[in-house]
Design a protein around this motif. Structure first.
Motif, short mmCIF file in Angstrom:
data_model
loop_
_atom_site.label_atom_id
_atom_site.label_comp_id
_atom_site.label_asym_id
_atom_site.label_seq_id
_atom_site.Cartn_x
_atom_site.Cartn_y
_atom_site.Cartn_z
N PRO A 98 25.89 -40.11 3.75
CA PRO A 98 25.69 -38.67 3.62
C PRO A 98 24.24 -38.24 3.82
O PRO A 98 23.98 -37.15 4.34
CB PRO A 98 26.17 -38.36 2.20
N VAL A 99 23.31 -39.08 3.40
CA VAL A 99 21.89 -38.77 3.58
C VAL A 99 21.55 -38.79 5.07
O VAL A 99 20.86 -37.89 5.58
CB VAL A 99 21.01 -39.76 2.80
N VAL A 100 22.03 -39.81 5.77
CA VAL A 100 21.79 -39.91 7.22
C VAL A 100 22.38 -38.72 7.95
O VAL A 100 21.74 -38.12 8.83
CB VAL A 100 22.37 -41.23 7.77
N LEU A 101 23.60 -38.34 7.59
CA LEU A 101 24.25 -37.20 8.25
C LEU A 101 23.48 -35.90 7.99
O LEU A 101 23.40 -35.04 8.88
CB LEU A 101 25.70 -37.07 7.76
N THR A 102 22.91 -35.77 6.81
CA THR A 102 22.10 -34.58 6.49
C THR A 102 20.84 -34.57 7.33
O THR A 102 20.44 -33.53 7.85
CB THR A 102 21.76 -34.56 5.00
N TRP A 103 20.19 -35.72 7.47
CA TRP A 103 18.99 -35.80 8.32
C TRP A 103 19.31 -35.39 9.76
O TRP A 103 18.54 -34.68 10.40
CB TRP A 103 18.45 -37.23 8.32
N LEU A 104 20.46 -35.84 10.26
CA LEU A 104 20.81 -35.59 11.65
C LEU A 104 21.18 -34.14 11.94
O LEU A 104 21.34 -33.75 13.10
CB LEU A 104 21.95 -36.53 12.08
N LYS A 105 21.30 -33.33 10.89
CA LYS A 105 21.52 -31.89 11.09
C LYS A 105 20.23 -31.19 11.53
O LYS A 105 20.27 -30.06 12.02
CB LYS A 105 22.03 -31.25 9.80
N LYS A 106 19.11 -31.88 11.37
CA LYS A 106 17.82 -31.30 11.73
C LYS A 106 17.52 -31.64 13.19
O LYS A 106 17.50 -32.82 13.56
CB LYS A 106 16.73 -31.84 10.81
N PRO A 107 17.28 -30.64 14.03
CA PRO A 107 17.09 -30.87 15.46
C PRO A 107 16.01 -31.89 15.78
O PRO A 107 16.18 -32.71 16.70
CB PRO A 107 16.71 -29.48 15.99
N GLU A 108 14.92 -31.89 15.04
CA GLU A 108 13.83 -32.81 15.33
C GLU A 108 14.22 -34.27 15.06
O GLU A 108 13.63 -35.20 15.63
CB GLU A 108 12.58 -32.45 14.53
N ILE A 109 15.23 -34.48 14.20
CA ILE A 109 15.73 -35.83 13.94
C ILE A 109 16.78 -36.20 14.99
O ILE A 109 16.74 -37.28 15.59
CB ILE A 109 16.32 -35.95 12.53
N ALA A 110 17.73 -35.30 15.20
CA ALA A 110 18.83 -35.58 16.13
C ALA A 110 18.35 -35.79 17.56
O ALA A 110 19.00 -36.49 18.34
CB ALA A 110 19.83 -34.43 16.08
N GLU A 111 17.21 -35.22 17.90
CA GLU A 111 16.68 -35.34 19.26
C GLU A 111 16.25 -36.76 19.58
O GLU A 111 16.38 -37.23 20.72
CB GLU A 111 15.49 -34.39 19.43
N LYS A 112 15.74 -37.48 18.56
CA LYS A 112 15.14 -38.79 18.82
C LYS A 112 15.87 -39.96 18.18
O LYS A 112 15.62 -41.12 18.52
CB LYS A 112 13.69 -38.79 18.34
N PHE A 113 16.77 -39.66 17.24
CA PHE A 113 17.41 -40.74 16.49
C PHE A 113 18.93 -40.56 16.47
O PHE A 113 19.44 -39.47 16.68
CB PHE A 113 16.85 -40.79 15.06
N GLU A 114 19.64 -41.66 16.19
CA GLU A 114 21.09 -41.61 16.22
C GLU A 114 21.69 -42.56 15.18
O GLU A 114 21.09 -43.58 14.81
CB GLU A 114 21.61 -41.97 17.61
N LEU A 115 22.88 -42.20 14.73
CA LEU A 115 23.66 -43.06 13.85
C LEU A 115 24.29 -44.14 14.72
O LEU A 115 25.04 -43.84 15.65
CB LEU A 115 24.74 -42.24 13.15
N ILE A 116 23.96 -45.39 14.46
CA ILE A 116 24.49 -46.46 15.31
C ILE A 116 25.63 -47.23 14.65
O ILE A 116 26.39 -47.92 15.34
CB ILE A 116 23.38 -47.44 15.75
#
Length: 282
Positions: free
Chosen positions: A210-228
């Motif tokens: 849930p923490v990772v999914l919350t981070w990925l809601k932020k464009p600056e995170i989703a642009e460079k990182f991914e849930l693998i």
């Protein structure tokens, strides 16, 4: 966190002896004194509390979306869940922000720093030696967050590709990867762990899904990182109380959790913070 595991025995003793010196630099929405136990008050429901008229709750901020600061207020899934218990007791919730190691060792509750702990804390046999846990209130799992382009889709890939792995100290995520043969770099809290990933100090980090999914809601995170990858660790969170907790408090906590799940209040809170219904995460 999630979350979160370590040797409890010696740490509990050390943390208990040094609790007055322990605390997060970030502060909290309220504080309470360990000496208040001598004058513990009764809640409307008959529970013995550290401070009259308050349900004092220890947590470790930030751990979004479970507990984090929004302006001067601490909010989150855990906060809303504990509010249900506080209302049932006819008192207000008061939050104390302290180091997670002091919480998970049980020392925070044993020395009456708080009535209970709500910190995205996984129920483990080791922790149960020093903590009375409520019934589980959240099914948790771990996840791997990586910079885009690694080509990794599993822990095995992380090892095979020689990627640098990071983990939050004192967590069950850290324990899990260590049991799987890794020696990750440890970071004091989740923000420092994420910062290490952003700075290139780590290629991959392990953290509660849930923490990772919350981070990925932020464009600056989703642009460079991914849930693998998601790691099905079968964890469950519980609210923590002292080992010899007041039976009335334990009973009230468990009954209110069950009632909220039955009457729809739990699902409402869940959707508010995760945008999905229980059972739909991951």
């Amino acid at each position: 966190m999630k979350r979160r595991g370590m040797a409890a025995g010696a740490l509990a003793l050390t943390a208990t002896l040094t609790l007055s010196a322990c605390g997060s630099d970030s502060g909290g929405s309220g504080t309470t004194s360990a000496s208040a136990s001598a004058d513990a008050g009764d809640a409307a429901g008959g529970a013995k509390l550290v401070q009259p008229g308050k349900l004092t709750v220890c947590t470790n901020v930030p751990y979004e979306p479970f507990q984090f600061k929004e302006g001067d207020k601490i909010v989150g899934f855990d906060v809303d869940i504990v509010d249900l218990v506080a209302k049932k007791l006819g008192v207000e919730q008061e939050i104390v922000d302290i180091d997670f190691a002091v919480i998970k060792s049980g020392a925070a509750m044993a020395t009456n720093k708080c009535d209970l702990a709500a910190a995205g804390m996984t129920i483990t046999e080791e922790r149960k030696a020093n903590i009375t846990f409520s019934d589980p209130y959240f099914d948790a799992t771990q996840a791997l967050l990586a910079k885009k382009g690694t080509g990794a889709t599993s822990l095995e890939d992380v090892k095979a590709k020689g990627l640098k792995l990071g983990a939050q100290a004192s967590t069950t995520g850290l324990d899990y990867v260590k049991k799987n043969g890794f020696d990750p770099t440890e970071y004091a809290d989740s923000p420092k762990e994420l910062l290490a990933l952003q700075a290139g100090q780590a290629d991959v980090i392990v953290q509660d899904l849930p923490v990772v999914l919350t981070w990925l809601k932020k464009p600056e995170i989703a642009e460079k990182f991914e849930l693998i990858a998601s790691l099905d660790t079968g964890e469950q969170y519980g609210l923590g109380m002292k080992k010899d907790a007041d039976p009335v408090l334990v009973k009230t906590v468990n009954e209110e959790l069950a009632a909220a799940k039955s009457d729809g209040r739990y699902e409402e809170i869940f959707v508010k913070w995760f945008d999905k219904k229980p059972g739909e995460l991951g």
